[in-house]
Design a protein around this motif. Structure first.
Motif, PDB file in Angstrom:
ATOM      1  N   THR A  37      30.569  28.596  69.569  1.00 18.36           N
ATOM      2  CA  THR A  37      31.369  28.091  70.562  1.00 18.36           C
ATOM      3  C   THR A  37      32.468  27.808  69.494  1.00 18.36           C
ATOM      4  O   THR A  37      32.504  27.740  68.467  1.00 18.36           O
ATOM      5  N   SER A  38      33.669  28.134  70.361  1.00 20.74           N
ATOM      6  CA  SER A  38      35.021  27.782  69.461  1.00 20.74           C
ATOM      7  C   SER A  38      35.194  26.363  68.972  1.00 20.74           C
ATOM      8  O   SER A  38      35.750  26.063  68.009  1.00 20.74           O
ATOM      9  N   GLU A 114      40.974  29.937  73.965  1.00 18.27           N
ATOM     10  CA  GLU A 114      41.519  30.976  74.929  1.00 18.27           C
ATOM     11  C   GLU A 114      41.366  32.237  74.232  1.00 18.27           C
ATOM     12  O   GLU A 114      41.084  33.380  75.222  1.00 18.27           O
ATOM     13  N   ASP A 116      39.104  33.203  72.058  1.00 17.13           N
ATOM     14  CA  ASP A 116      37.831  33.541  71.717  1.00 17.13           C
ATOM     15  C   ASP A 116      37.157  33.903  73.447  1.00 17.13           C
ATOM     16  O   ASP A 116      36.302  34.925  73.370  1.00 17.13           O
ATOM     17  N   LEU A 117      37.746  33.440  74.374  1.00 18.82           N
ATOM     18  CA  LEU A 117      37.542  33.767  75.671  1.00 18.82           C
ATOM     19  C   LEU A 117      37.998  35.112  75.989  1.00 18.82           C
ATOM     20  O   LEU A 117      37.305  35.957  76.858  1.00 18.82           O
ATOM     21  N   PRO A 121      34.494  37.902  76.577  1.00 23.15           N
ATOM     22  CA  PRO A 121      34.445  37.662  78.236  1.00 23.15           C
ATOM     23  C   PRO A 121      33.130  36.923  78.695  1.00 23.15           C
ATOM     24  O   PRO A 121      32.211  37.533  78.188  1.00 23.15           O
ATOM     25  N   VAL A 122      33.220  36.093  79.558  1.00 23.18           N
ATOM     26  CA  VAL A 122      31.854  35.513  80.148  1.00 23.18           C
ATOM     27  C   VAL A 122      31.248  36.450  80.907  1.00 23.18           C
ATOM     28  O   VAL A 122      31.714  36.884  82.073  1.00 23.18           O
ATOM     29  N   THR A 383      32.365  25.269  83.085  1.00 22.44           N
ATOM     30  CA  THR A 383      32.314  26.753  82.829  1.00 22.44           C
ATOM     31  C   THR A 383      31.296  27.013  81.585  1.00 22.44           C
ATOM     32  O   THR A 383      30.975  26.154  81.020  1.00 22.44           O
ATOM     33  N   GLU A 385      31.302  28.856  78.957  1.00 19.89           N
ATOM     34  CA  GLU A 385      31.469  28.649  77.478  1.00 19.89           C
ATOM     35  C   GLU A 385      31.328  27.370  76.987  1.00 19.89           C
ATOM     36  O   GLU A 385      31.130  27.121  75.736  1.00 19.89           O
ATOM     37  N   LYS A 386      31.577  26.330  77.763  1.00 16.75           N
ATOM     38  CA  LYS A 386      31.582  24.736  77.536  1.00 16.75           C
ATOM     39  C   LYS A 386      30.245  24.366  77.738  1.00 16.75           C
ATOM     40  O   LYS A 386      29.930  23.413  77.085  1.00 16.75           O
TER      41      LYS A 386
END
Length: 485
Positions: A37-38, A114, A116-117, A121-122, A383, A385-386
């Motif tokens: 994770t970022s 942002e 990293d996303l 992409p998720v 979300t 990624e979190k």
């Protein structure tokens, strides 16, 4: 026989619910564990002092946290010190630069997340999992009655933000993004919630029996014990927490959703979503989590202790109490003043009796509106990624541990106090030291009445309950004073 059967059914439901929660936590965390994770990467490389050394930061250039430095830092953040100490131009300039650096770091982390996303992409299936989680939260709130006023909008926020192509959480014009930036990310909504709590709270039981404040303080044991748990989890490969994140996670032990949001927004905004949901979930699970701990740590004889009726508290005492609370906080711990100040304001408006319209607005319309917006804003952070990473599993596990220790701390303190008191305290009210108002007090009363239907503990339990609210806010102030720079 029927009673025994009902008890077995209840225990089975509790066991089943715990298994479901643990399974979901493991599933969400494991499926995302392979992804860095970022927030963790930025925490390890940041120049703002977030390098991890097994649960601690390289604080002030040292590899350990000195007890002397800890108390010195607390002293420098007291109102008394700030009154007697004339700030120099250099100190003012350094404070301004430090504030700019903190804001720059937050902005940098947001841009990094942002980027990293965009680069990673998720996957659609992860959004599908989060959608299912949102519907599960709504189901638990509606069908099981788990804190529906909060979990229903949190669940819908989770659903809406994860609908592919809807863009409700996208910056700058997504509705949920606007709500989050308007009051969640900047701590505005938690402050308003505390104002409403103040308007709804009666400090009379605490004023009538000030000893109950010790039980509220003892319940904060769960908050501070969690710091050691976070340090221990850092030995597990794949888990990575900074001291600021540890402080934000620890507040879950106070069972106080608004305070958890407030502290995480200050110290660990990247973890706010899972911290908030964990805090509110454990608040909702108070009737299931606390009774087994209460019965395990108390005897039948202790649970049957009857306490003397509380004295009548005058209107003057109730009116002066929030003012005194605010003055003491301002002098000793200004970082806690925003939360306690709003609590005191709401309570004073209620007790002074000359602005009934404002008091009713705080208790009802304003509280309801802010609760909706706050919960939607929290849900907007749910979300993939979190949430879907190993650190989220750690937060859920540590939050539960902190809550259990907080409950046990209040119970044990009551038993210790009984060694010295002539008029014994029913230890059950110690469990109400967590700040889930008034749910924890109701649970203590219910368990007491199960042993003796004539033993009413509700008003006695409200004393430690409201002191727990104050205690958690003070703990938050200590963490912010120590690590919030």
């Amino acid at each position: 026989m029927e009673t025994e059967l009902n008890k077995k059914k209840t225990n089975f439901k509790v066991f089943r619910t715990c298994i479901v929660i643990c399974f979901i936590a493991v599933l969400l965390s494991v499926v995302g564990c392979g992804k860095s994770t970022s927030s963790s990467s930025s925490a390890k490389t940041s120049s703002a002092g977030t390098t991890i050394i097994k649960g601690t930061e390289d604080w002030n250039g040292k590899y350990d946290i000195s007890v002397k430095d800890f108390f010195a830092n607390i002293w420098y953040n007291t109102g008394i010190y700030k009154i007697i100490h004339n700030e120099t131009a250099e100190e003012a300039r350094a404070a301004a630069i430090q504030a700019e650096e903190v804001e720059a770091l937050k902005h940098e982390q947001a841009l990094q997340a942002e980027e990293d996303l965009i680069n990673n992409p998720v996957p659609g299936w992860q959004k599908l999992v989060m959608l299912a989680l949102g519907f599960l939260i709504v189901f638990l709130a509606v069908a099981k009655g788990f804190e529906p006023l909060l979990l229903i909008p949190i669940g819908f926020g989770t659903i809406l933000v994860n609908i592919p192509g809807a863009g409700m959480g996208n910056a700058p014009d997504g509705m949920l993004n606007i709500i989050y930036n308007a009051g969640v990310g900047n701590e505005f909504f938690p402050m308003l919630i505390f104002m409403g709590i103040g308007a709804m709270t009666d400090f009379g039981p605490l004023i009538a029996n000030p000893k109950m404040a010790l039980l509220g303080g003892a319940a904060q044991l769960g908050v501070f014990a969690t710091l050691f748990g976070v340090a221990a989890l850092n030995f597990i490969p794949g888990l990575d927490y900074t001291m600021k994140q540890a402080a934000a996670i620890a507040i879950i032990g106070g069972a106080d959703g608004p305070t958890s949001i407030y502290v995480s927004a200050k110290l660990a905004p990247e973890m706010m979503a899972v911290i908030a949901v964990a805090a509110y979930s454990y608040m909702a699970l108070v009737p299931m989590i606390q009774p087994p701990i209460m019965k395990a740590l108390t005897s039948k004889k202790e649970r049957q202790i009857k306490m003397k009726q509380l004295r009548v508290v005058s209107k003057t005492e109730k009116t002066l109490f929030p003012l005194m609370l605010l003055v003491v906080t301002a002098l000793l711990l200004p970082p806690a003043a925003p939360l306690i100040g709003m609590l005191a304001f709401g309570n004073f408006v209620k007790q002074c009796g000359v602005v009934e319209r404002l008091s009713k607005t705080m208790e009802n319309e304003l509280m309801n509106i802010v609760s909706i917006l706050l919960s939607l804003g929290v849900g907007s952070q749910m979300t993939p990624e979190k949430i879907m990473n190993g650190n989220s599993l750690g937060i859920i596990a540590l939050g539960l541990l902190a809550f259990c220790i907080a409950t046990a701390g209040g119970l044990i303190m009551a038993k210790i106090m009984n060694l010295f008191l002539k008029d014994k305290i029913n230890p059950l009210i110690g469990s109400a030291g967590v700040s889930a108002v008034p749910m924890a007090a109701r649970v203590a009363n219910k368990v007491g009445m199960a042993e003796d239907p004539t033993n009413f503990l509700l008003m006695h339990a409200m004393g430690p309950n409201v002191s727990g609210v104050i205690g958690t806010a003070i703990a938050a102030g200590v963490f912010i004073a120590t690590y919030g720079h």
